[in-house]
Motif scaffolding. Structure first.
Motif, mmCIF file in Angstrom:
data_model
loop_
_atom_site.group_PDB
_atom_site.id
_atom_site.type_symbol
_atom_site.label_atom_id
_atom_site.label_comp_id
_atom_site.label_asym_id
_atom_site.label_seq_id
_atom_site.Cartn_x
_atom_site.Cartn_y
_atom_site.Cartn_z
ATOM 1 N N ALA A 121 0.827 -1.212 0.000
ATOM 2 C CA ALA A 121 0.000 0.000 0.000
ATOM 3 C C ALA A 121 0.858 1.257 0.000
ATOM 4 O O ALA A 121 0.349 2.375 0.151
ATOM 5 N N GLY A 122 2.178 1.055 -0.083
ATOM 6 C CA GLY A 122 3.074 2.202 -0.156
ATOM 7 C C GLY A 122 3.566 2.707 1.180
ATOM 8 O O GLY A 122 4.153 3.779 1.269
ATOM 9 N N VAL A 123 3.323 1.928 2.240
ATOM 10 C CA VAL A 123 3.811 2.338 3.564
ATOM 11 C C VAL A 123 4.961 1.417 3.959
ATOM 12 O O VAL A 123 4.766 0.266 4.320
ATOM 13 N N GLU A 124 6.180 1.955 3.844
ATOM 14 C CA GLU A 124 7.371 1.165 4.136
ATOM 15 C C GLU A 124 7.805 1.407 5.574
ATOM 16 O O GLU A 124 8.168 2.524 5.943
ATOM 17 N N VAL A 125 7.755 0.364 6.396
ATOM 18 C CA VAL A 125 8.182 0.504 7.796
ATOM 19 C C VAL A 125 9.094 -0.665 8.174
ATOM 20 O O VAL A 125 8.991 -1.751 7.617
ATOM 21 N N ALA A 126 9.986 -0.374 9.132
ATOM 22 C CA ALA A 126 10.915 -1.408 9.585
ATOM 23 C C ALA A 126 10.171 -2.443 10.432
ATOM 24 O O ALA A 126 10.401 -3.645 10.309
ATOM 25 N N THR A 127 9.321 -1.984 11.323
ATOM 26 C CA THR A 127 8.473 -2.875 12.105
ATOM 27 C C THR A 127 7.048 -2.339 12.024
ATOM 28 O O THR A 127 6.833 -1.201 11.596
ATOM 29 N N VAL A 145 5.465 3.079 15.582
ATOM 30 C CA VAL A 145 6.057 3.286 14.264
ATOM 31 C C VAL A 145 4.955 3.648 13.265
ATOM 32 O O VAL A 145 5.134 4.524 12.412
ATOM 33 N N LEU A 146 3.827 2.972 13.391
ATOM 34 C CA LEU A 146 2.737 3.177 12.430
ATOM 35 C C LEU A 146 1.944 4.450 12.690
ATOM 36 O O LEU A 146 1.381 5.040 11.763
ATOM 37 N N GLU A 147 1.889 4.841 13.948
ATOM 38 C CA GLU A 147 1.016 5.964 14.331
ATOM 39 C C GLU A 147 1.195 7.192 13.425
ATOM 40 O O GLU A 147 0.204 7.793 12.995
ATOM 41 N N PRO A 148 2.438 7.585 13.094
ATOM 42 C CA PRO A 148 2.609 8.752 12.218
ATOM 43 C C PRO A 148 1.985 8.572 10.823
ATOM 44 O O PRO A 148 1.721 9.564 10.142
ATOM 45 N N TYR A 149 1.770 7.342 10.403
ATOM 46 C CA TYR A 149 1.211 7.082 9.069
ATOM 47 C C TYR A 149 -0.304 6.948 9.091
ATOM 48 O O TYR A 149 -0.910 6.609 8.090
ATOM 49 N N ARG A 150 -0.883 7.182 10.259
ATOM 50 C CA ARG A 150 -2.313 6.960 10.411
ATOM 51 C C ARG A 150 -3.110 7.682 9.323
ATOM 52 O O ARG A 150 -4.073 7.142 8.776
ATOM 53 N N ALA A 151 -2.664 8.905 9.024
ATOM 54 C CA ALA A 151 -3.428 9.708 8.067
ATOM 55 C C ALA A 151 -3.009 9.443 6.621
ATOM 56 O O ALA A 151 -3.744 9.796 5.692
ATOM 57 N N THR A 152 -1.850 8.828 6.402
ATOM 58 C CA THR A 152 -1.364 8.696 5.025
ATOM 59 C C THR A 152 -2.111 7.625 4.234
ATOM 60 O O THR A 152 -2.207 7.726 3.018
ATOM 61 N N HIS A 153 -2.608 6.614 4.924
ATOM 62 C CA HIS A 153 -3.350 5.574 4.213
ATOM 63 C C HIS A 153 -4.432 5.014 5.132
ATOM 64 O O HIS A 153 -4.137 4.688 6.289
ATOM 65 N N PRO A 154 -5.663 4.910 4.635
ATOM 66 C CA PRO A 154 -6.747 4.410 5.496
ATOM 67 C C PRO A 154 -6.471 3.010 6.041
ATOM 68 O O PRO A 154 -6.990 2.635 7.086
ATOM 69 N N LEU A 155 -5.616 2.256 5.339
ATOM 70 C CA LEU A 155 -5.271 0.918 5.807
ATOM 71 C C LEU A 155 -4.596 0.968 7.175
ATOM 72 O O LEU A 155 -4.845 0.133 8.043
ATOM 73 N N VAL A 156 -3.730 1.974 7.351
ATOM 74 C CA VAL A 156 -3.002 2.085 8.619
ATOM 75 C C VAL A 156 -3.980 2.373 9.753
ATOM 76 O O VAL A 156 -3.936 1.725 10.807
ATOM 77 N N ALA A 157 -4.870 3.308 9.532
ATOM 78 C CA ALA A 157 -5.847 3.654 10.566
ATOM 79 C C ALA A 157 -6.705 2.443 10.906
ATOM 80 O O ALA A 157 -6.940 2.141 12.090
ATOM 81 N N ALA A 158 -7.148 1.737 9.855
ATOM 82 C CA ALA A 158 -7.998 0.563 10.086
ATOM 83 C C ALA A 158 -7.237 -0.506 10.866
ATOM 84 O O ALA A 158 -7.788 -1.156 11.764
ATOM 85 N N LEU A 159 -5.952 -0.672 10.530
ATOM 86 C CA LEU A 159 -5.141 -1.686 11.209
ATOM 87 C C LEU A 159 -4.959 -1.342 12.689
ATOM 88 O O LEU A 159 -5.077 -2.203 13.563
ATOM 89 N N LEU A 160 -4.674 -0.074 12.957
ATOM 90 C CA LEU A 160 -4.453 0.329 14.349
ATOM 91 C C LEU A 160 -5.737 0.172 15.167
ATOM 92 O O LEU A 160 -5.699 -0.284 16.319
#
Length: 569
Positions: free
Chosen positions: A258-264, A269-284
DNA sequence: CCCATGACGAG
DNA sequence: AGCTCGTCATGGGT
């Protein structure tokens, strides 16, 4: 005339037998008879009962509702004196006798067959200490302690061990003795917490679980369906892809696609990407719900909330590190969304009290830094610190916390140097602790608890590890002297509160590191509020004691509530 | 089946 | 920030 508690009375309970020794006079026999006698002695302004551990000797008394007031707990005193968590009577005895712990004999038979011995078997001597100088492994089982003479010998030994511990405590200073008292009281409180449980509103709890985890599943298949639906709400944001959301590696790949590259895939780590892709918000959000579904769901309710709507778990008075209390069954990490389910019983309220800015205030006390102690006189300690450093309050706060916990990243830099100049005594203490950590040199907290650094955070003493581990040990040490001392003050406070709320018909139902939850009849709420404040003033004064150059002020925020979430966030 | 690891809740 | 704890799920070993 000696006051209550000045007399030390060893008490041992082994299965159905018990004995105590008062002024050299034994009382031994069936546990029922002896404990009834103990209850009478206690009611008449009791002595200080010396026990191998609260768990082993006092559980039946606590179960009967007896509010045992004063104890000397060999296990807790041992943990204080020698650090770590192991405190079996055999360990306590060997330590005080100067014998190597790896020589402690193990008796499998005693473990497996905890039965009365053959009454005709008189070959075993009546000394609980065996030929090798170690405590007999079977001494605390009915296999050995099946007759009064042996129980009395055991009680005498327990009394001797306590006397030796006291001498060693006294060498550390009067504060260590006082800490042993309150740590012992905390161990009894732990039994009471486990006995009484935390009042819950079951219906509310079920509703809150349902909100996160869906309705109570009717079958395995139903549970699987609900789980799949929960997963689908996340996977909908990654069309055409499949992934096991419980598998971090697959989640990482999913995010990458989905274009979100993270080490873990960790939350922070994911929290800052919450707004960049709805997938991240849904996952959290999914993880929050999944946590409740798996850990704090219906099974948890069924397992830990009794028919009387009380949440129960086992408690320990001191962990193996810095000595905080621990609790099982989620009592110490209940997710915030479930907190409204913690509710006072009808006709009762909670009085909730939490210590404000406890750690920097403790630092002021244990270091004896006059300037820093002066800052504790303010309701908000960071305000005077900020004024002195000529920085914003937020900067002062970060600098103080960074100093206490050894922050590596971030930019507390200049403020930290100013802090060093303004409060050299307090900062010096932290630096000494850090150095001790690096050198694997043991430390003691303000109340005398040994913080062992030879074993803590050591991959293998001597070899390997490297600077990363050294620095981690340094930070651990720096933190332990503060966290440990705070735990000691907290327990002294809790022990005092325990005594003072009992006449009000109240009881402590939760201890949470810097927070007490007291359950009390509603007409006693105001009295309980006063008790919590007074108990803090008293226990803090006793705890800081003679070192007080400048008084250190401790503050508690106290509120009367019906549900745990009502008081400030 | 045990154990290490990742993840996350609370303070 | 940094530290502590307990709990569950996974996956690699036995």
């Amino acid at each position: 005339m000696a006051g209550p508690g000045s007399e030390f009375v060893p008490l041992v309970v082994v299965g159905e037998r018990a004995a105590y020794l008062r002024a050299g006079m034994p009382c031994a026999g069936s546990a029922r008879d002896v404990l009834a006698e103990v209850a009478r002695v206690e009611a008449a302004g009791g002595p200080r009962w010396v026990v191998p551990s609260a768990q082993a000797s006092l559980a039946p008394l606590v179960a009967d509702g007896l509010p045992v007031a004063r104890t000397w707990d060999l296990a807790e005193a041992h943990r204080l004196l020698h650090g770590g968590w192991a405190a079996h009577p055999a360990v306590v005895h060997a330590t005080l006798a100067g014998l190597p712990l790896d020589g402690i004999p193990r008796d499998r038979e005693a473990d497996l067959f905890d039965l009365p011995a053959d009454p005709l078997d008189d070959t075993r001597p009546d000394d609980p200490v065996g030929p090798g100088g170690y405590l007999r492994p079977e001494a605390l089982t009915l296999g050995w302690a099946d007759r009064d003479s042996r129980l009395v010998a055991l009680a005498r030994l327990v009394g001797d061990l306590a006397a030796t511990q006291q001498q060693r405590m006294a060498q550390l200073g009067p504060r260590a003795v006082a800490t042993a008292y309150s740590e012992s009281a905390a161990a009894v409180l732990c039994l009471e917490l486990e006995r009484d449980g935390l009042p819950m509103d079951r219906a509310r709890a079920e509703a809150l679980v349902a909100q996160a985890a869906g309705p109570r599943p009717t079958s395995e298949a139903d549970a699987a369906r609900i789980r799949a639906e929960r997963d689908a709400r996340v996977l909908a944001h990654a069309p055409g892809r499949r992934a096991d959301l419980r598998n971090p590696a697959q989640v990482k790949d999913l995010l990458a696609a989905a274009g979100v590259e993270v080490a873990t895939t960790r939350k922070w780590v994911l929290e800052p990407y919450r707004a960049t892709h709805p997938l991240v918000a849904a996952l959290l959000d999914w993880r929050k719900d999944e946590r409740i579904a798996t850990t704090y769901g219906y099974r948890w309710l069924d397992e830990h909330v009794g028919p009387d709507d009380r949440l129960r778990g086992a408690w320990t008075a001191s962990d193996g590190a810095a000595g905080r209390m621990t609790a099982q069954a989620g009592l110490h990490n209940l997710p915030a969304p479930l907190r409204p389910a913690v509710a006072a019983q009808p006709g009762h309220v909670f009085v909730r009290a939490d210590l404000g800015q406890i750690e920097p205030r403790v630092l002021a006390a244990v270091s004896g830094d006059r300037a820093f102690a002066e800052a504790t006189l303010a309701d908000d300690l960071y305000a005077p610190v900020a004024a002195k450093l000529r920085v914003e309050r937020s900067v002062a706060k970060i600098a103080v916390l960074a100093a206490m916990y050894g922050q590596r990243s971030g930019a507390a830099g200049e403020a930290l140097r100013d802090l060093q100049r303004a409060y050299p005594v307090a900062m010096g203490l932290l630096d000494e602790a850090y150095a001790a950590g690096l050198a694997r040199r043991p430390l003691r907290t303000f109340g005398g608890r040994l913080i062992r650094l030879d074993t803590a955070l050591a991959p293998e003493a001597g070899q390997g590890g490297g600077e990363g581990w050294d620095a981690a040990r340094g930070r651990f040490a720096r933190n332990a002297i503060i966290q440990g001392a705070a735990a000691e003050l907290f327990k002294a406070w809790a022990a005092t509160v325990r005594h003072l709320v009992r006449p009000l018909g109240g009881q402590i139902v939760l201890c949470l590191h810097d927070e007490l939850l007291v359950h009390v009849p509603e007409q006693q709420a105001e009295a309980a509020v006063a008790v919590l404040h007074r108990a803090l003033a008293d226990s803090a004064r006793r705890w800081v004691g003679a070192s007080a150059g400048v008084p250190v002020r401790f503050v508690a925020e106290v509120s009367v509530i019906h549900r745990w979430d009502e008081a400030k966030g």
